[in-house]
Design an enzyme around this catalytic site. Structure first.
Site, PDB file in Angstrom:
ATOM      1  N   LEU A 163       0.800  -1.230   0.000  1.00  0.00           N
ATOM      2  CA  LEU A 163       0.000   0.000   0.000  1.00  0.00           C
ATOM      3  C   LEU A 163       0.831   1.278   0.000  1.00  0.00           C
ATOM      4  O   LEU A 163       0.290   2.354  -0.221  1.00  0.00           O
ATOM      5  CB  LEU A 163      -0.979   0.018   1.187  1.00  0.00           C
ATOM      6  CG  LEU A 163      -1.941  -1.180   1.296  1.00  0.00           C
ATOM      7  CD1 LEU A 163      -2.952  -0.944   2.414  1.00  0.00           C
ATOM      8  CD2 LEU A 163      -2.672  -1.445  -0.010  1.00  0.00           C
ATOM      9  N   CYS A 212      30.086 -26.238   2.344  1.00  0.00           N
ATOM     10  CA  CYS A 212      31.064 -26.109   3.427  1.00  0.00           C
ATOM     11  C   CYS A 212      31.118 -24.681   3.971  1.00  0.00           C
ATOM     12  O   CYS A 212      31.354 -24.471   5.160  1.00  0.00           O
ATOM     13  CB  CYS A 212      32.447 -26.567   2.971  1.00  0.00           C
ATOM     14  SG  CYS A 212      32.510 -28.346   2.713  1.00  0.00           S
TER      15      CYS A 212
END
Lengths: 379, 627
Positions: B64, B180
């Protein structure tokens, strides 16, 4: 040049206070804007800023507002949003350009907006914006749009003033921190700029004419924070620094000479189009009417352009005859895409000025709808 | 009222021809969000009367601040319909058709796209943009493409064989991270956030079927095989802890597992920390509040009044806002972590009661989920000595939130309509005169909106350097061999060479190698109305390759088996086989950003963009990317 109002008799009405809108369902939720002075905080040059200071004396943003404004707070931060929440802006003349500016500022969440417009809705206004309806024709523009502006953001306080600018005394302006003149004539702009300078009100003036548009900013003295370039390498340096811009008045800007400029780009590409608009405004000032597309009028417009540009020491050939011809023929057209472009660019500068984050435009913005392109040329 | 008043401004500035052309034009607007609301308004105020709007989204509170056709009472309603209703209020005579639907639905077929003069994109994601691009190429309709992010934006025109198409320029896929880096050696806040969201959250609360998030690259190489195997053990151990879910000791068990046991295990791998700062394990008893510790030891816990409340103020409070904006202390993060674990555990067990295969999914707007991710990411950052983030920033990164504001959308929508003016006056403005407009962040001086020249088509683009053919046929009667006939038959396209046919990257036919399906009907190989086939024709003798996109429209009661429209065989462009190979090799990236596309062309995609192509998105919420 206010084409619509300059030649017509104005019906003076009283200031339409918010009392007239008792029926508004939003009244209860509207915030009280703080005093205009609240923006004038202690200013010191290039010191580090303390984020807590920014809320002092201001209405704070609450969590609901933070949700509503989430996507933009991520752009300019909570401090800037809080300043917007407390900003009071007056916009003059309700045309296509102001329609866009009003929409953008109200959506962004400014505190209070006052629209000054003595004119009534004409059929062609229905094609210039989205606030007016068929049934509004013949009613005052500011009043008929007021409730629909509120619909965009019920948190904003919206007032309508139906007096013409010429009937408002100088004290009227002191209730605002920001004044936006749209489609105004040169004399009006010079007069209002003087008043705003004296009262330290920040002024923007803008207009659209066919495919061309411009905006001018006189923020008097503007203080803002910006990211500290030194903080990149030095983590102990303050993240933000404060800077100040001293603006030039409109009168000074009109007298600007480009004798020894280092900014050739501004002089040769961006600024010349401003002289095309200035030629149009000066024509209106001298002849008390805008030019028509007749050869005689275009010749006069060219002569004014040559005079202005020579006086400023800018090559007059930077403004083409085609551009002046097109301006003479189409200046009264307020095109929606140009209003969107100019209104969007200018609103962003106004919001940047209100938010006091990063430098706002300094000091002339020119919009060329043909390319399309837009740029800012400094004084 | 008559149009004379409404059109007064337009008639003053535009030629009578253009005003009429605008009134007669039929525009397809794809998207009714940030750009869409502005575009619909500017089109209507520019004399355009016939507009079709397609959007699959519904209205959210965070829209909005910029999507001005929507108001609070419209939240959760369809954007396309509300946009139409709001626009009709200021222009009641307009002819607006709204579809609350996905533009990729079969109802929006090539024939549908052919029904418009110009297509205008107001989209927020790459996939839909790419799809509309392809449909406009197939229907041979000009496309006005646009995007904004924050203060920036761009818009340009795409016209088949005249300009670059949306897919002509290489793009980079959303960022992925080596497993990793995420699991063992994070070095940036985003690594900790990805770990919290895509590893720990999904391991604890995700549905069992959901393996690790695609942003984690679990490919093994020589160096990390041992580490990956250990990480798998670690995940197994975490699953065992899930059995304790619902008991008071569960939050503490998770805490000690991920912030202590696992960290100590990593610390024991001394080689890993020779050139890195080693992590510091967290000790539960030092960081958990007294109340928390009590809860963990009490049987049948009874929630103490106001417990942990200081860590999480109620939504709607000013305090809540401040709490989301500040960086929490480690103790605060521990409190939020433990509390959110309890809330999520209860919720997880509830959803599993009704469906044992279900689980929770990440939603940035789900407060306990976001609390958990923010607290987890911060604790992990603390362990690794990485700067911590406030919840507000973590949400942006975890939810890939793109900042957005009304002004940029309004400016770009204005530019799009100026592009439209030029497209509709081809005699006055050649395509080369329609510039690529780029909106940059204003710095108070200089250019804000720049006009650059539009790009020429990429001669090896796998999408637009192709033939576009539409076949109308009965998919229950036409067989795959009829498609081969369309390609090869001298009465039809008459292309020479080896033919292979793909549908959605799946090979369904190849000369000599895969002919099992030739006698099946299109329906039987799932080629139904609105689908398209990518056909590669490799002409070895001539040393050229051709690509044909064949769009299928199902028709009953046709007098012939099929009718063709679109490109003729001679119109279909070729690529020298050698050039096609080289281009594939050159574009093939080493590590990330690979996407398989039709005849094996690797295609790069972009989210954030390079310097030349700064912005291509409005809001993308379905990918992880670096801030």
């Amino acid at each position: 040049m206010n084409l619509r109002s300059s030649s017509r008799k104005r019906v003076a009405k009283d200031v339409e206070a918010s009392d007239t809108a008792n029926a508004s369902p939003y009244r209860g939720s509207r915030a009280k804007p703080s005093q205009a002075q609240s923006s004038k905080r202690a200013k010191n040059n290039t010191s580090s800023t303390d984020s807590k200071e920014n809320g002092n004396g201001h209405t704070q943003i609450n969590d609901d507002e933070a949700q509503l404004y989430d996507r933009q707070i991520r752009l300019w931060g909570l401090d800037a949003q809080t300043r917007m929440r407390n900003a009071s802006v007056c916009i003059v003349n309700f045309g296509a350009l102001s329609t866009e500016i009003i929409k953008n500022l109200v959506l962004a969440g400014i505190g209070a907006l006052t629209v000054v417009d003595p004119e009534n809705v004409a059929p062609k206004d229905l094609g210039a914006g989205f606030f007016f309806r068929q049934e509004d024709v013949g009613q005052n523009r500011a009043i008929s749009a007021r409730e629909r502006i509120l619909d965009l953001n019920p948190r904003v306080k919206v007032d309508a003033v139906t007096k013409p600018l010429s009937d408002l005394d100088d004290d009227f302006y002191t209730q605002f921190q920001f004044l936006v003149l749209t489609q105004a004539d040169l004399d009006t702009m010079l007069r209002i700029d003087d008043i705003c300078r004296a009262k330290k009100i920040k002024l923007f003036a803008a207009g659209i004419y066919g495919l061309t548009g411009y905006a001018f900013a006189d923020l008097v003295e503007h203080v803002y924070t910006t990211a500290n370039p030194a903080a990149k390498d030095d983590t102990s340096a303050p993240k933000d620094i404060t800077r100040t811009i001293q603006y030039h008045s409109l009168a000074e800007t009109l007298e600007k000479r480009w004798d020894n400029t280092t900014d050739k780009r501004a002089r040769d590409t961006v600024r010349p189009k401003f002289y095309a608009v200035l030629a149009l405004l000066t024509y209106q000032q001298r002849h008390n009417a805008p030019p028509s597309s007749s050869e005689a009028d275009v010749d006069r417009l060219v002569a004014i352009k040559d005079e202005l540009m020579k006086r400023a020491n800018v090559n007059p050939s930077f403004v083409t005859l085609d551009l002046l011809r097109s301006l003479a023929a189409t200046h009264s057209a307020e095109l929606s895409p140009i209003a969107a472009l100019a209104g969007g660019l200018l609103s962003q500068e106004i919001l940047r000025a209100i938010g006091e984050k990063d430098p706002p435009m300094d000091n002339v913005l020119v919009i060329d709808g043909l390319e399309p392109q837009a740029g800012i040329a400094g004084y | 009222m008559t149009d004379s008043g409404r059109l007064a401004h337009l008639e003053c500035a535009l030629s009578a021809d253009l005003t009429k052309t605008l009134g007669d034009a039929s525009i397809l607007m794809v998207g009714a969000g940030g750009i869409g609301c502005e575009l619909l308004k500017t089109l209507l105020l520019s004399g355009v009367k016939n507009i079709t709007v397609v959007d699959l989204d519904t209205i959210d509170l965070s829209n909005l601040n910029r999507q001005f056709l929507f108001q609070k009472q419209h939240i959760s309603k369809a954007k396309a319909h509300v946009a139409r209703e709001s626009a009709l209020r200021f222009n009641p005579e307009a002819n607006i058709v709204s579809h609350h639907a996905n533009i990729k639905d079969p109802q929006f077929d090539v024939a549908f796209f052919r029904g418009f003069t110009v297509v205008m994109n107001a989209l927020d994601n790459l996939e839909a943009r790419s799809y509309v691009n392809l449909m406009c190429l197939a229907a041979d309709r000009p496309l006005v493409e646009a995007g904004t992010t924050g203060f920036q934006g761009q818009s340009y025109v795409i016209k088949r064989r005249k300009t670059a198409c949306y897919d002509c320029l290489p793009k980079v896929l959303p960022k992925t991270y080596a497993v990793c880096t995420i699991r063992s050696t994070p070095s940036l806040p985003i690594h900790c956030i990805v770990w919290a969201k895509s590893y720990l959250f999904s391991q604890l609360f995700g549905p069992p079927s959901e393996s690790e998030d695609p942003v984690l690259d679990t490919r093994e190489d020589e160096g990390n095989a041992e580490e990956i195997s250990k990480l798998k053990d670690e995940s197994e151990a975490l699953k065992a802890i899930k059995d304790a879910m619902g008991t008071d000791k569960f939050p503490r068990m998770v805490f000690e597992k991920v912030f202590n046991t696992d960290v100590n295990r990593l610390l024991s791998m001394h080689d890993m920390w020779k050139s890195r700062k080693p992590p510091t394990p967290l000790v539960y008893d030092e960081l958990a509040s007294e109340e928390e510790k009590e809860t963990q030891t009490r049987k049948g816990r009874s929630k103490g009044k106001g417990k942990a409340q200081k860590n999480a103020p109620e939504s709607g409070d000013r305090e809540r806002l401040e709490w989301e904006q500040k960086v929490w202390s480690v103790e605060e993060s521990v409190g939020v972590f433990l509390k959110s674990l309890r809330v999520l555990a209860t919720r997880y067990q509830e959803v599993r009661k009704s469906d044992p295969e279900s689980g929770l999914s990440f939603d940035k707007d789900d407060d306990p989920v976001m609390d958990f991710v923010a607290a987890t990411a911060n604790l992990r950052a603390h362990v690794y000595g990485i700067p911590q983030q406030c919840r507000f920033n973590t949400k942006q990164m975890a939810g890939s939130i793109i900042p957005a504001v009304a002004t940029s959308n309004a400016i770009i929508a204005g530019v799009m309509v100026l592009h439209l003016f030029k497209l509709l006056t081809p005699s006055e403005v050649p395509l080369s005169g329609i510039k690529r407009a780029t909106l940059g962040t204003s710095t108070g001086r200089g250019t804000i909106l720049g006009a650059g020249s539009n790009e020429a088509p990429n001669p090896v683009c796998a999408v637009c350097n192709a033939g576009f053919v539409v076949v109308e046929t009965d998919v229950e009667k036409a067989k795959l061999k009829d498609i081969v006939e369309i390609v090869k038959g001298s009465d039809h396209l008459g292309l020479k060479g080896e033919v292979s046919i793909n549908h959605k990257n799946l090979l369904i036919y190849e000369d000599d190698d895969l002919e099992d399906n030739v006698d099946k009907t299109l329906q039987e190989v799932h080629i139904t109305h609105g689908k398209n086939l990518q056909i590669l024709v490799d002409d070895d003798d001539a040393g050229v390759k051709r690509t044909v996109y064949l769009f299928v429209l199902h028709r009953d009661n046709l007098p012939t088996l099929f009718t063709l429209s679109g490109d003729k065989g001679v119109d279909i462009p070729t690529v020298a086989s050698r050039v096609a190979e080289e281009s594939n090799n050159a574009k093939r990236p080493r590590e990330e950003g690979l996407e398989e596309r039709d005849e094996g062309t690797k295609r790069l995609r972009t989210d954030g963009g390079s310097h030349d192509d700064p912005i291509v998105i409005d809001e993308v919420e379905d990918t992880i990317e670096l801030d």
